[in-house]
Motif scaffolding. Structure first.
Motif, PDB file in Angstrom:
ATOM      1  N   GLN A  20      -2.896  22.200   8.040  1.00 57.60           N
ATOM      2  CA  GLN A  20      -3.505  23.489   7.708  1.00 57.60           C
ATOM      3  C   GLN A  20      -4.283  24.034   8.895  1.00 57.60           C
ATOM      4  O   GLN A  20      -4.238  25.233   9.189  1.00 57.60           O
ATOM      5  CB  GLN A  20      -4.438  23.350   6.514  1.00 57.60           C
ATOM      6  N   THR A  80      -8.443  35.370   1.738  1.00 56.40           N
ATOM      7  CA  THR A  80      -8.886  34.300   0.846  1.00 56.40           C
ATOM      8  C   THR A  80      -8.771  34.724  -0.607  1.00 56.40           C
ATOM      9  O   THR A  80      -8.278  33.962  -1.447  1.00 56.40           O
ATOM     10  CB  THR A  80     -10.337  33.898   1.173  1.00 56.40           C
ATOM     11  N   SER A  83      -4.990  34.906  -1.506  1.00 51.40           N
ATOM     12  CA  SER A  83      -4.357  33.597  -1.655  1.00 51.40           C
ATOM     13  C   SER A  83      -4.879  32.871  -2.889  1.00 51.40           C
ATOM     14  O   SER A  83      -4.135  32.148  -3.551  1.00 51.40           O
ATOM     15  CB  SER A  83      -4.568  32.751  -0.407  1.00 51.40           C
ATOM     16  N   THR A  84      -6.142  33.086  -3.234  1.00 49.41           N
ATOM     17  CA  THR A  84      -6.677  32.485  -4.455  1.00 49.41           C
ATOM     18  C   THR A  84      -6.006  33.077  -5.679  1.00 49.41           C
ATOM     19  O   THR A  84      -5.618  32.355  -6.603  1.00 49.41           O
ATOM     20  CB  THR A  84      -8.200  32.692  -4.529  1.00 49.41           C
ATOM     21  N   HIS A  86      -3.041  34.394  -5.746  1.00 51.93           N
ATOM     22  CA  HIS A  86      -1.665  33.926  -5.728  1.00 51.93           C
ATOM     23  C   HIS A  86      -1.572  32.503  -6.276  1.00 51.93           C
ATOM     24  O   HIS A  86      -0.645  32.167  -7.001  1.00 51.93           O
ATOM     25  CB  HIS A  86      -1.112  33.991  -4.305  1.00 51.93           C
ATOM     26  N   ALA A  87      -2.537  31.656  -5.923  1.00 52.46           N
ATOM     27  CA  ALA A  87      -2.536  30.277  -6.406  1.00 52.46           C
ATOM     28  C   ALA A  87      -2.837  30.208  -7.894  1.00 52.46           C
ATOM     29  O   ALA A  87      -2.345  29.315  -8.591  1.00 52.46           O
ATOM     30  CB  ALA A  87      -3.551  29.446  -5.622  1.00 52.46           C
ATOM     31  N   GLN A  88      -3.630  31.144  -8.400  1.00 53.47           N
ATOM     32  CA  GLN A  88      -3.989  31.134  -9.816  1.00 53.47           C
ATOM     33  C   GLN A  88      -2.995  31.887 -10.687  1.00 53.47           C
ATOM     34  O   GLN A  88      -3.117  31.869 -11.906  1.00 53.47           O
ATOM     35  CB  GLN A  88      -5.376  31.745 -10.008  1.00 53.47           C
TER      36      GLN A  88
END
Length: 110
Positions: A20, A80, A83-84, A86-88
């Protein structure tokens, strides 16, 4: 006290894996550094062609770098958040399906 200064960032900052960190370095930091070199050179050429002093160059460069720092902070915040989200997204879709099923289920029982 010194140990506390070393442990404080380690406990508050997120833990990044090496892959990462390398991805962030190559995809984000390298283009920003190269862009900063180009902007610095362009500002130097502009200031020197106008015949202004080095102090004007340094002040202008400082202001531009502060502006780019704040722009970078805003960009990182937006990325951020995106992407959060998208992850959720799978969890939010599953919760939405459950709510829809719960709304339609009482109607089907009547």
């Amino acid at each position: 006290m010194i140990v506390g200064l070393f442990l404080w960032p380690q406990g508050t900052l997120p833990c990044l894996r090496s892959d990462q960190l390398m991805q962030f370095s190559w995809l984000v930091l390298m283009p920003i550094a190269l862009g900063n070199i180009l902007v610095t050179g362009a500002i130097y050429l502009l200031i020197s062609s106008l015949g202004l002093s080095n102090y004007v160059f340094l002040i202008t460069l400082g202001l531009v770098n502060w502006g780019m720092l704040f722009a970078f902070i805003v960009l990182v915040r937006r990325v951020t958040v995106a992407s959060t989200r998208h992850a959720q997204a799978p969890m939010l879709r599953a919760r939405r399906r459950q709510l829809l099923l719960a709304q339609h289920l009482p109607m089907a029982q009547h």
